[in-house]
Design a protein around this motif. Structure first.
Motif, PDB file in Angstrom:
ATOM      1  N   ILE A 245      91.627 -21.187 -44.793  1.00  0.00           N
ATOM      2  CA  ILE A 245      90.221 -20.781 -44.856  1.00  0.00           C
ATOM      3  C   ILE A 245      90.193 -19.268 -44.617  1.00  0.00           C
ATOM      4  N   VAL A 246      89.323 -18.553 -45.313  1.00  0.00           N
ATOM      5  CA  VAL A 246      89.200 -17.104 -45.101  1.00  0.00           C
ATOM      6  C   VAL A 246      88.160 -16.842 -44.020  1.00  0.00           C
ATOM      7  N   LYS A 247      88.538 -16.101 -42.989  1.00  0.00           N
ATOM      8  CA  LYS A 247      87.645 -15.722 -41.897  1.00  0.00           C
ATOM      9  C   LYS A 247      87.830 -14.237 -41.586  1.00  0.00           C
ATOM     10  N   LEU A 248      86.755 -13.581 -41.157  1.00  0.00           N
ATOM     11  CA  LEU A 248      86.885 -12.231 -40.599  1.00  0.00           C
ATOM     12  C   LEU A 248      87.183 -12.397 -39.110  1.00  0.00           C
ATOM     13  N   LEU A 249      88.366 -11.962 -38.685  1.00  0.00           N
ATOM     14  CA  LEU A 249      88.789 -12.156 -37.296  1.00  0.00           C
ATOM     15  C   LEU A 249      88.933 -10.821 -36.570  1.00  0.00           C
ATOM     16  N   GLY A 250      88.614 -10.863 -35.296  1.00  0.00           N
ATOM     17  CA  GLY A 250      89.018  -9.817 -34.374  1.00  0.00           C
ATOM     18  C   GLY A 250      90.251 -10.312 -33.649  1.00  0.00           C
ATOM     19  N   ILE A 251      91.333  -9.535 -33.689  1.00  0.00           N
ATOM     20  CA  ILE A 251      92.617  -9.959 -33.117  1.00  0.00           C
ATOM     21  C   ILE A 251      93.116  -8.902 -32.149  1.00  0.00           C
ATOM     22  N   ALA A 252      93.449  -9.322 -30.945  1.00  0.00           N
ATOM     23  CA  ALA A 252      94.048  -8.426 -29.958  1.00  0.00           C
ATOM     24  C   ALA A 252      95.236  -9.149 -29.339  1.00  0.00           C
ATOM     25  N   LYS A 253      96.380  -8.474 -29.313  1.00  0.00           N
ATOM     26  CA  LYS A 253      97.596  -9.061 -28.761  1.00  0.00           C
ATOM     27  C   LYS A 253      98.300  -8.039 -27.883  1.00  0.00           C
ATOM     28  N   GLU A 254      98.981  -8.541 -26.862  1.00  0.00           N
ATOM     29  CA  GLU A 254      99.868  -7.675 -26.084  1.00  0.00           C
ATOM     30  C   GLU A 254     101.303  -8.003 -26.475  1.00  0.00           C
ATOM     31  N   THR A 255     102.027  -6.993 -26.935  1.00  0.00           N
ATOM     32  CA  THR A 255     103.418  -7.149 -27.333  1.00  0.00           C
ATOM     33  C   THR A 255     104.277  -6.171 -26.545  1.00  0.00           C
ATOM     34  N   ALA A 256     105.588  -6.295 -26.699  1.00  0.00           N
ATOM     35  CA  ALA A 256     106.500  -5.382 -26.003  1.00  0.00           C
ATOM     36  C   ALA A 256     106.314  -3.942 -26.459  1.00  0.00           C
ATOM     37  N   GLU A 257     105.797  -3.760 -27.691  1.00  0.00           N
ATOM     38  CA  GLU A 257     105.621  -2.418 -28.235  1.00  0.00           C
ATOM     39  C   GLU A 257     104.249  -1.829 -27.924  1.00  0.00           C
ATOM     40  N   GLY A 258     103.348  -2.619 -27.350  1.00  0.00           N
ATOM     41  CA  GLY A 258     102.007  -2.137 -27.045  1.00  0.00           C
ATOM     42  C   GLY A 258     100.938  -3.131 -27.441  1.00  0.00           C
ATOM     43  N   ILE A 259      99.700  -2.662 -27.421  1.00  0.00           N
ATOM     44  CA  ILE A 259      98.537  -3.506 -27.689  1.00  0.00           C
ATOM     45  C   ILE A 259      98.150  -3.421 -29.164  1.00  0.00           C
ATOM     46  N   GLU A 260      97.953  -4.569 -29.783  1.00  0.00           N
ATOM     47  CA  GLU A 260      97.375  -4.631 -31.120  1.00  0.00           C
ATOM     48  C   GLU A 260      95.880  -4.880 -30.988  1.00  0.00           C
ATOM     49  N   ALA A 261      95.079  -4.156 -31.752  1.00  0.00           N
ATOM     50  CA  ALA A 261      93.632  -4.384 -31.792  1.00  0.00           C
ATOM     51  C   ALA A 261      93.183  -4.152 -33.226  1.00  0.00           C
TER      52      ALA A 261
END
Length: 427
Positions: A245-261
């Motif tokens: 399904i296609v959705k507009l998502l807000g995604i935030a993750k903490e990884t070893a390389e830093g924060i994804e937003a």
């Protein structure tokens, strides 16, 4: 019984909801707080304007000083929206020792540091549950209920307008412009819908959520943003055929390389909880090291849903005033790196318009392979004369590699256009 006096800045849609809840449920609220919570002043632009809710005219004022400078007001509720003069009013109220409750995502996302500093210096509350997710409780759960967790990921549908549009496109096979016009007619989309369909509304909310979840300042400028303007009926149909399904998502993750937003359209598997969130509803999916997976679901906007979140903050602030204390303000006590979009890893859906002749697919596969992009799925279903449409799904790959490979593909004489590229998430 002690009285906690509330002044409201604004009486628009959310303001009316707050007024109805605090006055209509006053007896219940008094029992829960241990004091009477009373609205004593409301700032409006036009005192003579007819209003859809019955209000004592003596409560209304067009002078902000009657609220932000008044020694009698304990709590200021900001539901004006915008940045100017709203930010000045709120900072003045905080400096004057008043707790402030706001639903203003723009102000919190851009000036959170200054607002929390002013609240801390005065020893008062600055609360903003209504700024993200409307009536969905998410700010307090992240700050309190999940505080013992290390949050690993937040992924959410946090804009009702785009979710309504994508739901309509999925159910009816409609194209983008048709659904946008319908959303505007129904009042779900503004006359200028760019903040919603362009992803900026969701990006502001994600900046707030990521800052709380990862204990580090994430601003609007840190969030990578794509909107839904390029999503076509073909993409919706291919998604369904491939199990997404296609959705507009807000995604935030903490990884070893830093924060994804990041905010952008995604292919979400049918089995994922977010795939079943439709129409104007919002949902926020949280993954923590202790709690595992949790999802918060409900109405993301509206008079009473957002009013509910604001009124809940008013009760918290009122209890704290009675105790002579304040709650949790800023939780950004770390400084973490923010990753650029070319550092993320994802799978990708790619739709190409190419020449319909032998050897084209092999040349495209070679270009992707040259940049270490592995293809998991290849579809060719539509041909028009000498043109063919090819759809690819990649394996997990670094975004930088994907973008480099697309540059090579675009240079091929057999490739007319790269029609769309959409990330695949939630697998």
């Amino acid at each position: 019984m002690q009285v906690i006096r509330v002044g409201m800045l604004g009486l628009g849609t959310v303001g009316r909801g707050v007024y109805k809840i605090l006055t209509g449920n006053q007896d219940n609220i008094t029992s829960k707080v241990g004091a009477t919570v009373e609205i004593t002043r409301i700032l409006v632009r036009d005192l003579s304007r007819p209003r859809p809710v019955k209000i004592d005219p003596d409560l209304l004022t067009d002078n902000p000083a009657d609220i932000i400078e008044s020694p009698e007001i304990d709590i200021v509720v900001e539901v004006m929206g915008g940045l100017e003069p709203t930010l000045d009013y709120v900072l003045t109220a905080l400096k004057n020792g008043k707790s402030v409750v706001s639903a203003n995502k723009d102000m919190v996302a851009m000036y959170g540091r200054e607002l929390f500093a002013a609240a801390r210096e005065s020893g008062v509350d600055f609360l903003f549950e209504g700024s993200v997710g409307g009536g969905i409780p998410i700010i307090r759960p992240l700050k309190v209920c999940l505080a013992a967790n290390r949050i690993q990921e937040i992924m959410g549908i946090i804009n009702g307008t785009t979710n309504y549009m994508l739901t309509k496109m999925t159910r009816e096979g409609s194209d983008y412009q048709q659904v946008l016009a319908e959303a505007q007619q129904m009042g779900y989309a503004e006359a200028d819908p760019s903040a919603d369909v362009g992803g900026l509304d969701a990006a502001r909310k994600l900046a707030i959520l990521a800052s709380i979840a990862f204990n580090t300042r994430v601003t609007l400028n840190d969030v990578y943003v794509e909107g839904i303007e390029k999503i076509g009926a073909q993409d919706i149909a291919y998604a369904n055929e491939l199990g997404y399904i296609v959705k507009l998502l807000g995604i935030a993750k903490e990884t070893a390389e830093g924060i994804e937003a990041r905010v952008h359209p995604c292919f979400v598997p049918h089995h994922h909880p977010l795939a079943s969130v439709n129409d104007v509803f919002n949902a926020i999916f949280v993954r923590g090291d202790a709690v595992g997976e949790a999802m918060f679901y409900g109405r993301g906007a509206g008079e009473l849903p957002t009013g509910s979140a604001v009124a809940g903050d008013v009760l918290d602030a009122a209890r704290n005033r009675l105790r002579g204390t304040c709650g949790i303000n800023c939780t950004c006590y770390e400084q973490k790196m923010i990753k650029s979009i070319d550092q993320i890893n994802s799978r990708y859906y790619i739709r190409l318009n190419v020449q319909d002749r032998p050897g084209v697919l092999a040349s495209i596969a070679y270009a992707f392979g040259d940049k270490e992009v592995s293809l998991a799925t290849v579809l060719q279903k539509h041909t028009r004369g000498e043109q063919a449409e090819i759809v690819l799904i990649t394996h997990q790959v670094r975004e930088r590699n994907l973008q480099d490979s697309l540059k090579l593909v675009q240079q091929l004489s057999s490739v007319y256009t790269i029609s769309n590229v959409i990330r695949v998430e939630g697998e």
